[in-house]
Design an enzyme around this catalytic site. Structure first.
Site, PDB file in Angstrom:
ATOM      1  N   ARG A 180      18.000   9.378 -12.460  1.00 57.04           N
ATOM      2  CA  ARG A 180      19.187   8.546 -12.548  1.00 57.04           C
ATOM      3  C   ARG A 180      19.294   7.909 -13.938  1.00 57.04           C
ATOM      4  NH1 ARG A 180      18.487   4.984  -7.150  1.00 57.04           N
ATOM      5  NH2 ARG A 180      16.380   4.905  -8.011  1.00 57.04           N
ATOM      6  N   HIS A 233       5.769   5.846   4.301  1.00 53.84           N
ATOM      7  CA  HIS A 233       4.797   6.097   3.243  1.00 53.84           C
ATOM      8  C   HIS A 233       3.543   6.711   3.867  1.00 53.84           C
ATOM      9  CE1 HIS A 233       6.643   4.702  -0.415  1.00 53.84           C
ATOM     10  NE2 HIS A 233       7.050   3.585   0.176  1.00 53.84           N
ATOM     11  N   ASN A 238       1.882   5.389   6.976  1.00 44.49           N
ATOM     12  CA  ASN A 238       2.628   5.619   8.221  1.00 44.49           C
ATOM     13  C   ASN A 238       2.391   7.023   8.758  1.00 44.49           C
ATOM     14  OD1 ASN A 238       5.095   4.063   6.300  1.00 44.49           O
ATOM     15  ND2 ASN A 238       4.049   3.000   7.951  1.00 44.49           N
ATOM     16  N   ASP A 285       0.579  12.631   1.353  1.00 39.76           N
ATOM     17  CA  ASP A 285       1.357  12.914   0.152  1.00 39.76           C
ATOM     18  C   ASP A 285       0.799  14.113  -0.606  1.00 39.76           C
ATOM     19  OD1 ASP A 285       2.940  10.759   0.736  1.00 39.76           O
ATOM     20  OD2 ASP A 285       2.213   9.473  -0.876  1.00 39.76           O
TER      21      ASP A 285
END
Length: 382
Positions: A39, A139, A142, A169
């Site tokens: 962004r 995350h 969790n 992850d």
């Protein structure tokens, strides 16, 4: 000539933080051109996470080396038009948004496949695109909690313990890479791209083949009470005389015998799978035994023994240790890939890009001159 196996691939990476960038960094490490789309004005949040050096996150550097950075506002019509032009040139797109986000932007797989039928589209989600949790945030903690992994981690009589690395992850990133490579292999045969999807919850569960099999067989694993969770004396962590620790993992009979002979405790040969609970004579004997020497003294004892007993290092100690240094994984840009090939060398990575560093040359490739890029920047498109 560049011999790296992915040298001809262009990857568009819309992900941020850890899982997606780790996956695309693996692709970059093996030669792919990875364009990180961020962004305007803000970029990946990981850029600003301490520790910082010269105003840039060391974590960001480690995950984004070897990539290019393009700033682009996908919420603007003109930004989406530029993105579609870029998709025409790409082999792979990786995104980590919640399910439906790309479609709401008008950039779902069906639309992108019309633009580029050979595109491999990889969505890396938290909970998958189906089911009641598909739109929930999450995350790593969790995901491993929901998968049952966290419940198996920690002492028998204590609460679950947070692991020292984000398992879901990292595993999710690896599965994303596997999926991308499989899809690329399929494209070699069919000439067509496809959409693949991975989830971090699924990756956490996929890390538990033993636990799921034991559950199916009616012998569920328990925290601190099973063979591989600290429940037996031959596979455990023991404190040494200097308050440090060693790991004993002598699961095979020959390794257990080698251990018992090395420490002069042949009386324990028949106690390999004795329960590691306070008061058990075999467990207490081993705890007392390991407290008679320091960690380094035990390392010397086992240096020439064919068993599985090693020190527990801090990260600082590990990166300076002989076995780690022998792997050649430590580079100025962070950890290098833990793979070696006879056909291509490990790529020397370029530094992580500054925000929007490659915006102008990438847009020039699409036909935008300097004045056009300035106008786009003034309007917040790039």
């Amino acid at each position: 000539m560049d011999s790296h196996p992915l040298r001809s691939l262009r990857v568009l990476d819309l992900s941020r933080l850890l899982p997606g960038p780790y996956a695309s960094r693996i692709l970059a490490d093996f030669g792919a051109e990875v364009i990180k789309i961020e962004r305007p004005g803000e970029g990946d949040w990981l850029r600003y996470v301490p520790p910082l050096e010269d105003g840039e996150s060391l974590l960001f550097r480690a995950l984004n080396r070897g990539k290019k950075s393009l700033t682009l506002n996908l919420k603007a019509d003109e930004g989406r038009t530029i993105f579609l032009r870029l998709v025409e040139t790409a082999d792979v797109l990786l995104e980590g948004f919640r399910p439906g986000t790309m479609k709401r932007l008008g950039l779902g797989y069906e639309r992108l496949a019309q633009v580029n039928p050979r595109l491999i589209y990889c969505a890396l989600t938290g909970y998958g695109s189906e089911g009641p949790y598909r739109n929930r945030p999450g995350h790593d903690l969790n995901y491993i909690g929901l998968a049952g992994l966290l419940d198996l981690t920690g002492p028998r009589d204590g609460p679950p313990t947070i692991p020292g690395t984000p398992i879901a992850d990292i595993a999710g990133a690896l599965w994303a890479v596997i999926g991308i490579l499989l899809a690329l292999a399929a494209r070699e045969r069919t000439g067509k791209g496809q959409r693949i999807e991975g989830s971090l919850l699924g990756a956490a569960l996929a890390s538990l083949p033993f636990a799921v099999a034991r559950h199916a067989g009616g012998r569920p694993m328990t925290r601190g009470g099973s063979d591989l969770t600290g429940g037996v004396v031959c596979y455990n962590i023991y404190e040494t005389a200097d308050g440090r620790y060693v790991t004993l993992a002598a699961l095979e009979p020959e390794f257990w015998a080698g251990f018992c002979h090395a420490v002069g405790r042949e009386d324990l040969l028949g106690e390999q799978f004795a329960q590691a609970v306070p008061g058990n004579p075999a467990f207490e004997a081993l705890r007392d035994l390991f407290r008679t020497r320091t960690r380094e003294e035990w390392a010397e004892v086992f240096a020439g023994v064919d068993t599985c007993c090693e020190p527990v290092y801090t990260v600082a100690e590990a990166v300076e240790s002989e076995p780690v240094r022998a792997l050649g994984l430590l580079g100025q840009a962070g950890l290098l890939p833990p793979l070696r090939s006879s056909a291509w060398p490990i790529r020397t990575p370029t530094p992580a890009p500054a925000l929007g560093q490659h915006t102008e040359p990438i847009l020039a490739e699409l036909g935008h001159d300097g004045a056009a890029v300035t106008r786009l920047r003034d309007r917040g498109i790039v």
